[in-house]
Scaffold this active site. Structure first.
Site, PDB file in Angstrom:
ATOM      1  N   CYS A 402       0.812  -1.214   0.000  1.00  0.00           N
ATOM      2  CA  CYS A 402       0.000   0.000   0.000  1.00  0.00           C
ATOM      3  C   CYS A 402       0.849   1.269   0.000  1.00  0.00           C
ATOM      4  CB  CYS A 402      -0.916   0.005   1.219  1.00  0.00           C
ATOM      5  SG  CYS A 402      -0.021   0.091   2.797  1.00  0.00           S
ATOM      6  N   LEU A 403       2.163   1.120   0.002  1.00  0.00           N
ATOM      7  CA  LEU A 403       3.052   2.278   0.046  1.00  0.00           C
ATOM      8  C   LEU A 403       3.229   2.877  -1.346  1.00  0.00           C
ATOM      9  CD1 LEU A 403       5.852   0.850   2.368  1.00  0.00           C
ATOM     10  CD2 LEU A 403       3.977   2.370   3.023  1.00  0.00           C
TER      11      LEU A 403
END
Length: 467
Positions: A402-403
């Protein structure tokens, strides 16, 4: 080895083919190249079995790299102790391969020490160069009679006290790490006046500690800086001998460069790259010299041939009866691993380029976390469908976390056909501080599997779990 298996033919409804990249084409060991191009479906099957990313280690390459350095040393008739820098990769198979060549192992933790011992490395061939060693680590090093590089006055005092508490029957072998005059901002190594104080204690407590010589380790890849540090150590060596000590080793650390791709190809890319080559419009400020003009052997040749006084570095070593020591890591693991990512999806961006999402993250190909880039392009394995036309395009590669910064390459790579789900992207030469330096279980994804490739009695390729 556990988890041992041999490959039989694997049926597949599609034909998979491997393709070289067109721009930053990596060097590839011949055995690895034959496997990728002759058996792409087998590689796909491995990924199905073990997941993505998949790291495959090829230990046979270590012997080749050791042999290249030994050739240079023989040419100069220089006595040398080589230690494999275990920190470069977590693979026990590579440690074993290094031990099998007869060289030692440089360990920087208790866990690396245990791996070296399991591989059959005896204490006489162990060297510990890491800073801030724990009491437990130092204790085990003493018990196994390893050569210990002392990084600070505090570490010197701690080892002296510990050795007395352990009531050693033989003096503990030590090197003093020197901080050169041109590297005073470094946090590593002893200053000249600190070394002077250590020499006085070593003279008085020769029953507990024995000085074998001096050590330094520098960043950068120019032989001149090593020559300068080597030159600064010579007066310290003379002073130690005047005091009755008998140092015989000058250890120049590691940092020998390797070539990931041809120098001409690399230099051409650097000269022509611009902001448009990167998805965020930013050219990194610095890169590892992936396509430098020198191999590790070339570098060692330049160092030993460098002039000092009326002779060369090699001449000085022989005149003073000195042993050269080194702890190469990356250069002994050159061509020793590949990392395979499976594509999960591809998305066309508003600018007409694509982002390729892979099953895995930049923690397994970590240069972007250092604001840089891994400047080789991946090989591409994809299914060939009858009548299908290639769809060329440029794409950058993103991880599955999710980065927003989980990007394997910000650089736009030209593909002869844009990768699609199920395709494989293979990065060559990932053993050196690349594939597992930052790996973790973020999002609770399992750590990547690492396999070890070797030949069976009939020459067949065998893979084993490398744990």
């Amino acid at each position: 080895m556990s988890n041992l298996f041999r490959f039989a033919a694997v049926s597949s409804p599609t034909v998979m083919q491997a393709h070289w990249p067109e721009r930053l084409t990596p060097y590839l060991d011949g055995e690895i190249e034959r496997f990728l191009f002759n058996s792409p479906q087998r590689l796909s099957w491995l990924v199905e079995q073990y997941g993505s990313p998949l790291n495959i280690v090829w230990p046979h390459t270590v012997a080749n790299n050791v042999a290249a350095l030994r050739t240079v040393l023989r040419r100069h008739d220089v006595d040398c102790r080589l230690y494999y820098g275990a920190k470069v990769n977590k693979s026990p198979g590579l440690v074993q391969a290094a031990v099998n060549t007869g060289i030692g192992v440089d360990v920087s933790s208790l866990q690396e020490l245990r791996d070296a011992l399991r591989a059959g490395c005896d204490g006489a061939r162990l060297c510990a160069t890491g800073p801030a060693k724990t009491r437990e680590f130092l204790t085990e090093l003493v018990r196994h009679r390893a050569l210990i590089v002392l990084d600070s006055p505090e570490e010197f005092d701690e080892l002296l006290t510990l050795s007395q508490l352990l009531r050693v029957t033989e003096p503990v072998r030590v090197l003093l790490r020197y901080r050169p005059s041109f590297a005073q901002a470094s946090r590593f190594g002893l200053l000249a006046d600190e070394i002077a104080r250590c020499l006085a204690t070593l003279d008085a407590r020769s029953d507990v500690l024995r000085l074998e010589g001096f050590h330094f380790h520098l960043g950068g890849y120019e032989p001149d800086t090593r020559v300068a540090a080597f030159t600064e150590i010579l007066p310290l060596l003379a002073r130690a001998r005047e005091q009755g000590l008998q140092p015989v080793v000058i250890d120049i650390g590691g940092g020998l460069p390797i070539q990931y791709l041809s120098a001409s190809c690399y230099q051409d890319y650097l000269a022509k790259q611009n902001a448009a080559d990167y998805r965020h419009g930013q050219v990194p400020a610095s890169f590892y010299p992936y396509g430098g003009w020198r191999s590790a052997a070339d570098y060692l040749e330049a160092f030993l041939s460098a002039p000092i006084g009326q002779g060369s570095v090699a001449d000085v070593l022989k005149q003073h009866g000195l042993i050269l020591a080194m702890e190469p890591g990356r250069s002994l693991a050159d061509q020793s691993a590949i990392t395979v990512f499976r594509v999960t999806r591809t998305r066309r961006q508003p600018d007409g380029h694509h982002v390729v999402f892979v099953e895995g993250s930049s923690f397994s190909a970590c240069e972007t976390w250092f604001n840089s880039e891994f400047l080789i392009d991946p090989l591409h394995i994809f299914s060939v469908k009858k009548g299908a036309r290639p769809t060329p395009g440029k794409a950058w590669i993103a991880g599955h976390s999710c980065l927003d910064d989980d990007v394997i390459t910000n650089r736009l790579i030209h593909f002869r056909t844009v990768p699609q789900p199920g395709d494989l992207l293979i990065y060559a030469n990932t053993a050196g501080y690349q594939m597992d330096l930052l790996e973790n279980a973020f999002h609770r994804h399992p750590l990547p599997v690492r396999l070890c490739a070797f030949k069976g009695k009939k020459g067949e390729l065998i893979f084993s779990s490398d744990n």
